[in-house]
Design an enzyme around this catalytic site. Structure first.
Site, PDB file in Angstrom:
ATOM      1  N   ARG A  58     -69.131 -86.705  40.695  1.00 30.14           N
ATOM      2  CA  ARG A  58     -69.549 -85.353  40.305  1.00 30.14           C
ATOM      3  C   ARG A  58     -70.445 -85.401  39.074  1.00 30.14           C
ATOM      4  O   ARG A  58     -71.409 -84.654  38.957  1.00 30.14           O
ATOM      5  CB  ARG A  58     -68.297 -84.496  40.063  1.00 30.14           C
ATOM      6  CG  ARG A  58     -68.582 -83.017  39.960  1.00 30.14           C
ATOM      7  CD  ARG A  58     -67.297 -82.202  40.045  1.00 30.14           C
ATOM      8  NE  ARG A  58     -66.416 -82.458  38.915  1.00 30.14           N
ATOM      9  CZ  ARG A  58     -65.184 -81.959  38.794  1.00 30.14           C
ATOM     10  NH1 ARG A  58     -64.679 -81.183  39.756  1.00 30.14           N
ATOM     11  NH2 ARG A  58     -64.442 -82.230  37.748  1.00 30.14           N
TER      12      ARG A  58
ATOM     13  N   LYS B 204     -71.056 -79.529  36.498  1.00 26.24           N
ATOM     14  CA  LYS B 204     -70.203 -79.317  35.332  1.00 26.24           C
ATOM     15  C   LYS B 204     -71.055 -79.496  34.081  1.00 26.24           C
ATOM     16  O   LYS B 204     -71.153 -80.582  33.526  1.00 26.24           O
ATOM     17  CB  LYS B 204     -69.024 -80.300  35.357  1.00 26.24           C
ATOM     18  CG  LYS B 204     -67.727 -79.669  34.899  1.00 26.24           C
ATOM     19  CD  LYS B 204     -66.538 -80.531  35.237  1.00 26.24           C
ATOM     20  CE  LYS B 204     -65.295 -80.029  34.558  1.00 26.24           C
ATOM     21  NZ  LYS B 204     -64.783 -78.753  35.085  1.00 26.24           N
TER      22      LYS B 204
ATOM     23  N   GLU C 255     -65.252 -67.955  41.926  1.00 20.97           N
ATOM     24  CA  GLU C 255     -64.181 -68.672  41.224  1.00 20.97           C
ATOM     25  C   GLU C 255     -63.998 -68.067  39.844  1.00 20.97           C
ATOM     26  O   GLU C 255     -64.640 -67.080  39.517  1.00 20.97           O
ATOM     27  CB  GLU C 255     -64.507 -70.170  41.129  1.00 20.97           C
ATOM     28  CG  GLU C 255     -65.748 -70.496  40.331  1.00 20.97           C
ATOM     29  CD  GLU C 255     -65.913 -71.993  40.074  1.00 20.97           C
ATOM     30  OE1 GLU C 255     -64.902 -72.684  39.873  1.00 20.97           O
ATOM     31  OE2 GLU C 255     -67.061 -72.460  40.049  1.00 20.97           O
TER      32      GLU C 255
END
Ligand SMILES: *Cc1c(COP(=O)(O)O)cnc(C)c1O
Length: 341
Positions: free
Chosen positions: A81, A183, A219
């Site tokens: 990620r 992220k 989310e």
């Protein structure tokens, strides 16, 4: 020797530990990297990270299993990620094998800070990367620092797992075709006002809708959302602007392979949630694994889940117990999920 800490009363705050891993990127390549005692970073006032927020991060934890091993959970997915986050922000990806080696070195260097089994506490690991050479015209940096530190954190649920109330946010988190799936610090800077405001209004978190139509559930600021429908199936939102949570992806496997629960990932409208199609709701992420949601407040209209405000619903509880059982070594893990230090 384990540090003399009251593990059970630790919160989620930074405590300096002994070692951190540092590697620098210069002249087109990463250096060999090293552990250091120095917890400070000195940078030019014009460092790219200060001017244009070129920074990304990850989060995972190390903990002690029931049989006394120190392990981390699926760190290969954090490495993958972070590579995706680096590509989207024009940073040089930190190689996967080196990321895993850095996890090993950093946790081993802070072995005494890993909380004992049963304390509920864990050693949180924070890998991050930033562009540091001076940049004033808008462009990516040429020099980067990759760093990984650890900090012990307390049990997420101190007073037991009480369901929380969250609100539907009027602020948006991530644009369609934007950066919601990586992220990056930038996704958090803009969430700070929304979270402070939510707390002032008495809500634990914000649920963000898709900014394109504002009709679909995405989310929260730092956790994916899962629902359990009337038939006991797990349903979770599908969107390109959601951060692919490792906890949520693991829960999808646990549901299907361990518990025989049908899992669907699809667009979920706020309307169907309001109509009462789901009986349980939870937020999932590394820190808490699952936080039960008892109520969603949509501009004063309360959407209450059948699981109530006293405890986690039965299906989420089963998912929680199974995943934490796998993490702690009580239940056999799928191949490659547990990474021993
Ligand atoms: C980190 C994060 C999550 C949770 O991901 P995990 O890999 O499960 O810890 C969810 N949403 C956002 C926006 C995040 O930054």
């Amino acid at each position: 020797m384990a540090k003399d800490i009251d593990w059970g009363s630790l919160g989620f705050g930074y405590i300096k530990t002994d070692k951190r891993y540092v590697s620098l990127y210069k002249d087109g390549k990463w250096d060999e990297g090293t552990l250091t005692d120095d917890d400070t970073v000195t940078l030019s006032e014009c460092a790219c990270v200060f001017q244009y927020a070129q920074t990304i991060f990850e989060g995972l934890k190390a903990y002690t299993t029931e049989d006394g091993r120190i392990v981390t959970f699926r760190p290969d997915l954090n490495a993958d990620r972070m590579i995706e986050s680096a590509k989207r922000t024009e940073m040089p990806p930190f190689p996967k094998d080196r990321f895993l080696d850095a996890v090993k070195q950093t946790v081993a260097g802070n072995r005494d800070w890993v909380p004992p089994f049963g304390s509920g506490a864990t050693l949180y690991i924070r890998p991050f990367m930033f562009g540091y050479n001076p940049v004033i015209g808008v462009k990516p940096a040429e020099e980067y620092e990759f760093r990984m530190f650890t900090t012990p954190v307390g049990p997420y649920f101190k007073g037991g797992m009480k369901p929380i109330t969250v609100r539907i946010s009027d602020f948006d988190r991530a644009a369609p075709r934007g950066t919601g799936h990586i992220k990056a610090g930038l996704n958090y800077a803009m969430s700070l006002h929304a979270i402070v405001d939510a707390h002032e209004q008495g809500f634990a978190e914000n649920i963000y809708l898709d900014p394109g139509t504002r009709t679909k559930i995405e989310e929260t600021g730092g956790a994916n959302i899962i629902f359990i429908d009337a038939d006991g199936n797990m349903v979770t939102p599908k969107s390109d602007s959601i951060l692919p949570s490792i906890t949520r992806r693991s829960l999808m496997v646990v549901a299907e392979k361990y518990l025989g629960i049908k899992v669907t990932q699809r667009e979920i409208t706020l309307k169907e949630v309001a109509e009462g199609n789901f009986k349980e709701c939870g937020l999932c992420g590394t820190a808490a694994v699952i936080s039960p949601v008892g109520c969603i407040n949509d501009h004063g209209k309360e959407i209450r889940f059948a699981s109530g405000m006293d405890e986690m619903g039965p299906t989420l509880q089963k998912l929680y117990d199974t995943l934490t059982g796998i993490q702690m070594g009580r239940i056999e893990a799928p191949e490659g999920w547990i990474y021993e230090i």
